[in-house]
Design a protein around this motif. Sequence first.
Motif, short mmCIF file in Angstrom:
data_model
loop_
_atom_site.label_atom_id
_atom_site.label_comp_id
_atom_site.label_asym_id
_atom_site.label_seq_id
_atom_site.Cartn_x
_atom_site.Cartn_y
_atom_site.Cartn_z
N ARG A 95 0.83 -1.22 0.00
CA ARG A 95 0.00 0.00 0.00
C ARG A 95 0.86 1.26 0.00
NH1 ARG A 95 -3.11 -3.54 3.14
NH2 ARG A 95 -5.18 -3.92 2.25
N ARG A 103 -5.18 3.02 -4.42
CA ARG A 103 -5.08 1.86 -3.53
C ARG A 103 -6.31 0.95 -3.53
NH1 ARG A 103 -2.32 4.69 1.81
NH2 ARG A 103 -0.31 5.11 0.83
N SER A 107 -5.95 -3.08 -3.01
CA SER A 107 -6.27 -3.42 -1.62
C SER A 107 -7.44 -4.40 -1.56
CB SER A 107 -6.63 -2.16 -0.82
OG SER A 107 -5.49 -1.34 -0.73
#
Lengths: 297, 126
Positions: A95, A103, A107
């Motif tokens: 990240r 992200r 993620s």
Amino acid sequence: MSRDPLRYYPRAWRDRYGEEMRALIEDDLDGRAPTRRYLARLAVSGIRERVRASGLAGDSTARARRWAGSSTVLYAWVALCAAGGSFAKSAEHFRSALPVDERLAPSLAYDVVVAGALAGGIMIAAGVAVALPGFAAAARRGAAPAIGRAVVRAAAATVSLAAGTLGLAAWAHHLDAAQRNGANGAYSAAFVAWALAGVVTLALWAKVSTRAARATLSDRALRVESRLAVGVTAAAVVVSVASGWWWAEMASRAPAFLTGSAGASILDARAVGTLGLMALAIVAAGYGVARIASARA
Amino acid sequence: MRASDSNYYVSRSKVSGVTRAPRSSYGHDPSVLILTSLSSGPRHGHALAQDIESFAGVRLGPGTLYGAITRLEELGLIEALEPSDRRRPYQITAAGRDALASALARLRRVVDEGTARLAAATAGAS
């Protein structure tokens, strides 16, 4: 006959049918020496019986198919864990390599991998919990299978792995991020050895579990194990697909994070190795599920 | 074993259940042959092979014979009796007789249908 013509048959089969089959062979040959072709036919029959007894192929009993299918899925999960270790190492601190607005997708992919791995791990633990009562009952009756040596091997591997983990953690504490991620050759080699030791340890415990469970699982418990194996396979598919997704996202958004250069793609060596191993694990698990399904036919 | 014997040794049985049709060709499924032989009384391995050769004209090799015996016993279609001088006789069970009747009925349907079609084809050609 100087060598046992039934040596290719499984031991349990020989214990049950060996003597009468030897008598049949003597009657059949009527004093003549067996030809090579005759011995070859016996060898082929013995190997078929061995494969059939394993449950991995052929017209085995439903119980043998369920057991072999579930065991295959367990070993496939071990292979997936090895690939998962490589994935986890590749994704360490990913990240921080991404701008905040980039992200979300990587993620999400990473979280799906973790969720799939957790789900699979919980089902594996549930499988152990289902198997334990039968094994404990067999042990109380003095009928538990002889797995002492396998347990000692697995336990020794676990202790070695724990010691290796502590040593590696202490070593890593003195290295910076670049050294931990390939710049230090000795550390990288030690890390690979540690990861392999982890896989071997898991495989040894898988062997203990399958050997312990084979003789002591009730038919009902084996059916539950089979269903869990199907669930574990589904989790393996989720983990693998999400890993590929994560790699693709990172290759397009932060290629330098994966290889240290700007030209990274999903075809990088580590990606190919990791995702390839995951694919092999899924194929193996799929074969296990097919064996389980064939028990219902 | 004579070299020519290998020409009429039949392949290993693939019948694994009473509800599954025999899959080997020409009705020479070892399981059906063994059940047929045992339907007239218990026999051990060599006697089974000789009896089957006499009525079906095929010789089951030891591997094929015992592969089929293993499956039939697992399915409860035959059962072992006390051995005599290392030779263990087997006898057919009630389930085995039912399975044999079903298998023979399937074979009979094929025989009847094949015979009728062959006759029709022969009549059409002449």
